[in-house]
Design a protein around this motif. Structure first.
Motif, short mmCIF file in Angstrom:
data_model
loop_
_atom_site.label_atom_id
_atom_site.label_comp_id
_atom_site.label_asym_id
_atom_site.label_seq_id
_atom_site.Cartn_x
_atom_site.Cartn_y
_atom_site.Cartn_z
N GLU A 19 -45.89 12.52 -81.17
CA GLU A 19 -45.98 13.87 -81.78
C GLU A 19 -47.27 14.27 -82.19
N ILE A 20 -47.93 13.44 -83.11
CA ILE A 20 -49.02 13.80 -83.92
C ILE A 20 -50.24 12.96 -83.37
N ALA A 21 -50.00 12.24 -82.23
CA ALA A 21 -51.11 11.58 -81.70
C ALA A 21 -51.47 10.31 -82.38
N TRP A 22 -51.64 10.24 -83.57
CA TRP A 22 -51.90 8.85 -84.28
C TRP A 22 -50.92 8.92 -85.82
N VAL A 23 -50.67 7.86 -85.97
CA VAL A 23 -50.00 7.82 -87.63
C VAL A 23 -50.58 6.34 -88.14
N ASP A 24 -50.95 6.44 -89.52
CA ASP A 24 -51.50 5.41 -90.18
C ASP A 24 -50.32 4.73 -90.91
N GLY A 25 -50.28 3.56 -91.13
CA GLY A 25 -49.58 2.70 -91.83
C GLY A 25 -49.70 1.35 -92.05
N GLU A 26 -48.97 0.57 -92.65
CA GLU A 26 -49.33 -0.86 -93.24
C GLU A 26 -48.27 -1.85 -92.41
N VAL A 27 -48.91 -3.05 -91.83
CA VAL A 27 -48.24 -3.99 -91.25
C VAL A 27 -47.26 -4.67 -91.89
N VAL A 28 -46.01 -4.35 -91.74
CA VAL A 28 -45.07 -5.27 -92.81
C VAL A 28 -44.39 -6.44 -92.16
N LYS A 29 -44.62 -6.60 -91.05
CA LYS A 29 -43.89 -7.82 -89.84
C LYS A 29 -44.79 -7.94 -88.72
N ILE A 30 -44.65 -9.32 -88.24
CA ILE A 30 -45.18 -9.42 -86.88
C ILE A 30 -44.28 -10.45 -86.27
N ASN A 31 -43.85 -9.94 -85.06
CA ASN A 31 -42.94 -10.75 -84.17
C ASN A 31 -43.44 -11.08 -82.73
N GLY A 32 -44.11 -12.10 -82.42
CA GLY A 32 -44.91 -12.29 -81.50
C GLY A 32 -45.82 -11.42 -81.24
N GLU A 33 -45.93 -10.59 -80.09
CA GLU A 33 -46.86 -9.64 -79.75
C GLU A 33 -46.60 -8.34 -80.61
N ASP A 34 -45.49 -8.20 -81.20
CA ASP A 34 -45.08 -6.97 -81.66
C ASP A 34 -45.34 -6.72 -83.44
N ALA A 35 -45.65 -5.65 -83.72
CA ALA A 35 -45.73 -5.69 -85.34
C ALA A 35 -44.77 -4.58 -85.60
N GLU A 36 -44.25 -4.55 -87.04
CA GLU A 36 -43.57 -3.61 -87.55
C GLU A 36 -44.40 -2.98 -88.39
N ILE A 37 -44.56 -1.54 -88.40
CA ILE A 37 -45.40 -0.91 -89.25
C ILE A 37 -44.66 0.24 -90.17
N GLN A 38 -44.96 0.27 -91.44
CA GLN A 38 -44.37 1.11 -92.24
C GLN A 38 -45.44 2.47 -92.34
N ALA A 39 -45.16 3.46 -91.67
CA ALA A 39 -46.03 4.51 -91.47
C ALA A 39 -46.11 5.12 -92.95
N THR A 40 -47.25 6.02 -93.24
CA THR A 40 -47.45 6.79 -94.36
C THR A 40 -46.42 8.02 -94.34
N ASN A 41 -46.00 8.42 -93.07
CA ASN A 41 -45.27 9.52 -93.06
C ASN A 41 -43.55 9.15 -92.86
N GLY A 42 -43.33 7.91 -93.38
CA GLY A 42 -42.23 7.25 -93.73
C GLY A 42 -41.46 6.73 -92.53
N LYS A 43 -41.83 6.91 -91.25
CA LYS A 43 -41.41 6.42 -90.09
C LYS A 43 -41.66 4.72 -90.34
N LYS A 44 -40.88 3.96 -89.59
CA LYS A 44 -41.00 2.68 -89.03
C LYS A 44 -41.21 2.49 -87.63
N ILE A 45 -42.34 1.98 -87.19
CA ILE A 45 -42.95 1.90 -85.96
C ILE A 45 -43.00 0.62 -85.65
N ILE A 46 -42.35 0.20 -84.21
CA ILE A 46 -42.69 -0.96 -83.60
C ILE A 46 -43.86 -0.90 -82.71
N ALA A 47 -44.73 -1.48 -82.66
CA ALA A 47 -45.92 -1.45 -81.67
C ALA A 47 -46.51 -2.79 -81.17
#
Ligand SMILES: Nc1ncnc2c1ncn2[C@@H]1O[C@H](COP(=O)(O)OP(=O)(O)OP(=O)(O)O)[C@@H](O)[C@H]1O
Length: 632
Positions: A19-47
């Motif tokens: 929706e908003i092109a890019w969102v910033d956040g902090e990596v809270v977990k890494i599973n292999g090639e995927d990272a879990e990010i706690q975004a500043t807009n409150g969302k949890k993102i897996i990328a």
């Protein structure tokens, strides 16, 4: 493409967001090639790790005025910096010698007043805040110091502000060039005064811009030995011809059609016009009116502007007769004829429009009908006349309408140029190229590529006695002129470069910029095979277009053209010669600027010293209304 940096738990990153092109956040977990990010807009993102970009946590709160100062020169970083500055009303930002402008969508008079011009006059580039005047100043000073012509390229998507930027550049150049007056009006004034005429015939409402220029424009400001303005010329190219016959909701056809339908009653009657809803070329869309614009008022304003640029009343009548004729042509419909693959006029309504067209174009209705329903093929042995089925007769009809309209447009440009006054003996010039850039559409509706790239698509057969009124000699504005930068049509939207980037550079420091920016570690955008193909395709189209234009001019411009002339011209474009890699590289470098990353191409670029053409600067403009990533 992700950035090869070490991303670990606790890293601050940018991740893509639908929706908003890019969102910033902090990596809270890494599973292999995927990272879990706690975004500043409150969302949890897996990328995927490869899709994450590092965020500069020490970035200046107000952004930086030159993006080469960013710790990470990647897409989210660039966008974030532009957005931060935009919040502070700083619409201009450099990237090295590249200027990026973000459309403010509000008047900012203090940015362009006389005081501002005085500030930028002679100031070293980069000393003051980024500004379009600084670009014009560099171009002017380089021209004076090196005695060579220079060009500025303004590119960006529709509605980004190219036309406004071009006007500012011209205003500043006129300020530097001493505002030479001809008959009491400055050259700048004369160029600007011609705008309403060009806009009436070359602009249309699109989904992005109510007054979108549907043609490229190269304004030449000519200077004498003292660096004073001695003349000017407007060159146009790549008018979107397909719009004459085909529009989609909620867009409009060229303004002039609606203006004429809203003309005073006696004129509407003279041309047998009426409600725009009754014309096929206008009623394919439900949009007829523009909010806050009166077509009736604009019609009178266009007539006045024509007076100012020296188009006589008689010529104006001829122009509008052609405009009306095109509307009537569009209402001629065909039905199957008695013979196989033949066509006849569908009904009395079509007969009426054919007769009116013939009357307005001052030609024989029988010959016109023959021209639309039959096709003549000339072989070395014989001339073959073949009937067309209704579909092909319709294609023929539309081809004729487009060809007549584009010739009318060329004629207008020529007329404007003679009014402004060119200086054939000018010492040097600064050219401002206003060209639409990369636009991403879900569906690339515009078929001008096919239209212009393959004019032989126009298949109207030649009648013998039809004469289209021509108010005067028609000459291609393209012929013999320095070749402007290659053009990318909107359909080349697969290009891997951002449509919101602005590029400005001069030949003097090109090597330096190229060397700096082709460092693979700082490049994030690659010239992909598909974009390379896109570039090649657009260059081919342009070459063909040139062939077409040259053939147009070569046909002899003093006699009023017959429909036969139009048809011959539309078929005569010679096959496109292959494009050299060098041209391709130039295009690529112009477009990709700092982001180009392709070893083969970059080495070619860096070894290229042979081009003596005008120096090139590029300016692109951005659109803040969109939050899409740079490559759309
Ligand atoms: N520097 C600016 N200051 C104020 N308003 C601006 C500026 N640049 C653009 N705009 C606003 O944005 C609108 C669209 O700009 P403009 O017509 O220049 O776009 P464009 O890129 O030439 O579009 P198109 O390619 O469709 O012709 C303008 O009508 C104006 O309202």
């Amino acid at each position: 493409m992700g950035t090869k940096v070490n991303i670990i738990v606790g890293s601050h990153v940018w991740a893509e967001d639908p929706e908003i092109a890019w969102v910033d956040g902090e990596v809270v977990k890494i599973n292999g090639e995927d990272a879990e990010i706690q975004a500043t807009n409150g969302k949890k993102i897996i990328a995927n790790l490869s899709k994450l970009y590092p965020k500069d946590m020490e970035a200046a709160p107000g952004g930086v005025d030159d993006m080469t100062k960013l710790s990470y020169l990647h897409e989210p970083g660039v966008l974030q910096n532009l957005a931060t500055r935009y919040e502070l009303n700083e619409i201009y930002t450099y990237t090295g010698n590249i200027l990026i402008a973000v459309n403010p969508f509000q008047r900012l008079p203090h940015l362009y007043d006389l005081h501002m011009m005085q500030q930028y006059k002679g100031a070293p580039f980069g000393e003051l805040s980024p500004h379009v005047f600084a670009v014009a100043d560099v171009a002017y000073r380089a021209m004076i110091n090196e005695g060579k012509s220079n060009s500025i390229l303004v590119s960006g998507e529709s509605g980004a502000g190219k036309t406004e930027t071009t006007k500012m550049l011209m205003r500043y150049l006129a300020y530097l060039g001493g505002r030479a007056a001809t008959e009491g009006r400055t050259v700048e004034q004369q160029v600007l005064e011609s705008n309403p005429v060009l806009e009436a015939f070359g602009n249309a409402k699109t989904v992005r811009n109510n007054n979108s220029s549907r043609f490229g424009k190269f304004v030449e400001i000519q200077f004498d030995k003292q660096g004073r303005i001695s003349g000017a010329a407007v060159r146009t190219y790549l008018l979107e011809r397909s719009r004459v016959c085909q529009i989609s909701d909620p867009e409009r056809n060229y303004h002039c059609f609606y203006l004429l339908c809203a003309a005073p009653q006696e004129e509407v009657e003279k041309y047998k016009l009426g409600n725009p809803k009754t014309f096929h070329y206008l009623n394919q869309s439900n949009c007829y009116d523009l909010v806050g614009v009166s077509d009736a008022h604009e019609y009178l304003a266009t007539r006045r502007a024509m007076d100012i640029v020296g188009i006589s009343t008689q010529e104006q009548d001829a122009i509008f007769r052609v405009v009306a004729a095109i509307l009537h042509i569009g209402n001629i419909e065909f039905a199957k004829g008695k013979e196989a693959d033949s066509s006849v006029l569908k009904d009395d309504r079509s007969k009426f429009h054919l007769n009116t067209t013939a009357e307005l174009l001052m030609c024989d209705p029988g010959a016109l009908e023959d021209a639309l329903c039959k096709r003549v093929m000339v072989t070395p042995e014989e001339v073959i006349k073949r009937s067309l089925d209704p579909y092909n007769a319709t294609v023929s009809r539309d081809g004729l309408a487009k060809t007549i309209y584009s010739r009318l447009f060329d004629w207008l440009v020529d007329k404007i140029n003679s009014s402004i006054g060119q200086d054939a003996k000018s010492k040097s010039l600064i050219g401002v190229l206003d060209i639409y850039g990369f636009e991403s559409f879900k569906l690339n509706r515009i078929s001008s590529e096919e239209d212009l790239g393959n004019p032989s698509n126009v298949r109207a057969p030649p009648p013998s006695s039809v004469v289209v009124p021509s108010p005067g000699a028609v000459q291609s504005p393209f012929l013999g002129q320095p070749e402007p930068a290659p053009v990318l049509l909107p359909s080349e939207a697969d290009s891997a470069v951002g449509n919101k980037a602005i590029i400005v550079y001069t030949r003097r420091n090109r090597r330096e910029i190229d060397k700096n920016t082709m460092d693979p570690s700082s490049s994030k955008v690659k010239l992909t095979p598909s974009s390379t193909q896109g570039l090649r395709r657009s260059l081919r189209i342009k070459k063909r277009m040139q062939g077409f234009k040259q053939a147009t001019a070569a046909s002899g411009s003093t006699d009023p053209p017959t429909i036969q002339t139009y048809i011959d011209l539309s078929r005569s474009a010679s096959p496109c010669p292959p494009i050299s890699l060098k041209s391709l590289v130039h295009t690529a470098s112009n477009i990709c600027g700092i982001n180009m990353k392709n070893d083969a191409l970059s080495s070619l670029l860096l070894s290229d010293d042979s081009d003596d053409g005008p120096d090139l600067m590029m300016v692109g403009v951005g659109d803040p209304s969109s939050s899409r990533p740079l490559d759309g």
